[in-house]
Write a protein that holds these residues in place. Sequence first.
Motif, PDB file in Angstrom:
ATOM      1  N   ASN A   5       1.020  -1.360  -0.329  1.00 58.94           N
ATOM      2  CA  ASN A   5       0.051  -0.170  -0.144  1.00 58.94           C
ATOM      3  C   ASN A   5       0.736   1.190  -0.116  1.00 58.94           C
ATOM      4  OD1 ASN A   5      -2.515   0.728  -0.050  1.00 58.94           O
ATOM      5  ND2 ASN A   5      -3.514   1.337   2.420  1.00 58.94           N
ATOM      6  N   LEU A   6       1.679   0.869   1.067  1.00 59.79           N
ATOM      7  CA  LEU A   6       2.953   2.535   0.716  1.00 59.79           C
ATOM      8  C   LEU A   6       3.700   2.622  -0.449  1.00 59.79           C
ATOM      9  CD1 LEU A   6       4.062   4.533   2.544  1.00 59.79           C
ATOM     10  CD2 LEU A   6       5.926   3.255   3.099  1.00 59.79           C
ATOM     11  N   ASP A   7       3.949   1.197  -1.234  1.00 58.19           N
ATOM     12  CA  ASP A   7       4.518   1.942  -2.384  1.00 58.19           C
ATOM     13  C   ASP A   7       3.425   2.121  -3.396  1.00 58.19           C
ATOM     14  OD1 ASP A   7       7.350   0.733  -1.556  1.00 58.19           O
ATOM     15  OD2 ASP A   7       6.498  -1.637  -2.451  1.00 58.19           O
ATOM     16  N   SER A   8       2.546   1.311  -3.312  1.00 57.61           N
ATOM     17  CA  SER A   8       1.390   1.986  -4.514  1.00 57.61           C
ATOM     18  C   SER A   8       1.101   4.166  -4.589  1.00 57.61           C
ATOM     19  CB  SER A   8       0.136   1.637  -4.522  1.00 57.61           C
ATOM     20  OG  SER A   8      -0.526   1.727  -2.898  1.00 57.61           O
ATOM     21  N   PRO A  50      -7.126   1.258   5.683  1.00 55.29           N
ATOM     22  CA  PRO A  50      -7.120   1.192   4.542  1.00 55.29           C
ATOM     23  C   PRO A  50      -8.155   1.912   3.427  1.00 55.29           C
ATOM     24  CG  PRO A  50      -6.883  -0.609   6.382  1.00 55.29           C
ATOM     25  CD  PRO A  50      -7.895   0.514   6.955  1.00 55.29           C
ATOM     26  N   GLU A  51      -9.164   1.613   4.242  1.00 51.14           N
ATOM     27  CA  GLU A  51     -10.664   1.722   2.842  1.00 51.14           C
ATOM     28  C   GLU A  51     -10.651   3.739   3.125  1.00 51.14           C
ATOM     29  OE1 GLU A  51     -14.551   0.880   4.593  1.00 51.14           O
ATOM     30  OE2 GLU A  51     -14.000  -0.972   4.884  1.00 51.14           O
ATOM     31  N   LYS A  52     -10.271   4.377   3.982  1.00 52.89           N
ATOM     32  CA  LYS A  52     -10.000   5.500   3.388  1.00 52.89           C
ATOM     33  C   LYS A  52      -8.925   5.889   2.579  1.00 52.89           C
ATOM     34  CE  LYS A  52     -12.876   7.632   6.621  1.00 52.89           C
ATOM     35  NZ  LYS A  52     -13.487   9.104   6.240  1.00 52.89           N
ATOM     36  N   HIS A  56      -8.922   7.983  -0.889  1.00 49.85           N
ATOM     37  CA  HIS A  56      -8.075   9.135  -1.668  1.00 49.85           C
ATOM     38  C   HIS A  56      -7.320   8.828  -2.628  1.00 49.85           C
ATOM     39  CE1 HIS A  56      -8.368  11.544   2.121  1.00 49.85           C
ATOM     40  NE2 HIS A  56      -8.276  10.071   3.216  1.00 49.85           N
ATOM     41  N   LYS A  57      -6.717   7.123  -2.483  1.00 50.26           N
ATOM     42  CA  LYS A  57      -5.690   7.121  -4.260  1.00 50.26           C
ATOM     43  C   LYS A  57      -6.685   6.744  -4.884  1.00 50.26           C
ATOM     44  CE  LYS A  57      -4.015   3.011  -2.761  1.00 50.26           C
ATOM     45  NZ  LYS A  57      -3.417   2.261  -3.064  1.00 50.26           N
ATOM     46  N   GLU A  58      -7.594   6.515  -4.653  1.00 48.94           N
ATOM     47  CA  GLU A  58      -8.693   6.401  -6.291  1.00 48.94           C
ATOM     48  C   GLU A  58      -9.170   8.154  -6.850  1.00 48.94           C
ATOM     49  OE1 GLU A  58     -10.105   4.403  -8.204  1.00 48.94           O
ATOM     50  OE2 GLU A  58      -8.688   2.530  -6.859  1.00 48.94           O
ATOM     51  N   ALA A  59      -9.208   8.673  -5.399  1.00 45.46           N
ATOM     52  CA  ALA A  59      -9.641  10.474  -5.801  1.00 45.46           C
ATOM     53  C   ALA A  59      -8.308  10.613  -7.023  1.00 45.46           C
ATOM     54  CB  ALA A  59     -10.156  11.291  -4.149  1.00 45.46           C
ATOM     55  N   ALA A  60      -7.405  11.336  -6.511  1.00 44.62           N
ATOM     56  CA  ALA A  60      -6.309  10.729  -7.097  1.00 44.62           C
ATOM     57  C   ALA A  60      -6.211  10.440  -8.676  1.00 44.62           C
ATOM     58  CB  ALA A  60      -5.128  10.683  -6.197  1.00 44.62           C
ATOM     59  N   LEU A  64      -5.893  12.775 -11.996  1.00 45.85           N
ATOM     60  CA  LEU A  64      -4.888  11.665 -13.476  1.00 45.85           C
ATOM     61  C   LEU A  64      -5.799  11.681 -15.247  1.00 45.85           C
ATOM     62  CD1 LEU A  64      -2.555  10.809 -10.731  1.00 45.85           C
ATOM     63  CD2 LEU A  64      -2.117  12.163 -12.118  1.00 45.85           C
ATOM     64  N   SER A  65      -6.462  11.043 -14.536  1.00 47.02           N
ATOM     65  CA  SER A  65      -7.353  10.442 -15.320  1.00 47.02           C
ATOM     66  C   SER A  65      -8.057  11.365 -16.411  1.00 47.02           C
ATOM     67  CB  SER A  65      -8.257   9.254 -14.900  1.00 47.02           C
ATOM     68  OG  SER A  65      -8.842   8.477 -16.398  1.00 47.02           O
ATOM     69  N   ASN A  66      -8.338  12.111 -15.447  1.00 46.50           N
ATOM     70  CA  ASN A  66      -9.742  13.296 -15.871  1.00 46.50           C
ATOM     71  C   ASN A  66      -8.600  14.267 -16.515  1.00 46.50           C
ATOM     72  OD1 ASN A  66     -11.462  12.128 -14.964  1.00 46.50           O
ATOM     73  ND2 ASN A  66     -11.873  13.511 -13.182  1.00 46.50           N
TER      74      ASN A  66
END
Length: 84
Positions: A5-8, A50-52, A56-60, A64-66
Amino acid sequence: MAEKNLDSVRQLFRDCLRLADYLSTRQGSREALRQQVRLAFRKNLDEKDPEKIEEHKEAARRGLSNYMFYEAKRMAKEAKDQRK
């Protein structure tokens, strides 16, 4: 699991900084953009849930995707205009 998780998160942080660098070549203010990325990641630095973290990762990633979608659309329009 925590190490993966930290690496990602680190990779996502680096990707966001690269995007800030790219944007600054087109819009200026490199350090201001990089600082915004740093502040966003620091704001959630102490998050342990972990869920939060995934949220946060999904929002980032969405950000990037947008931007990538926006940039591809802009480049396609420029290419179309050049062919006219």
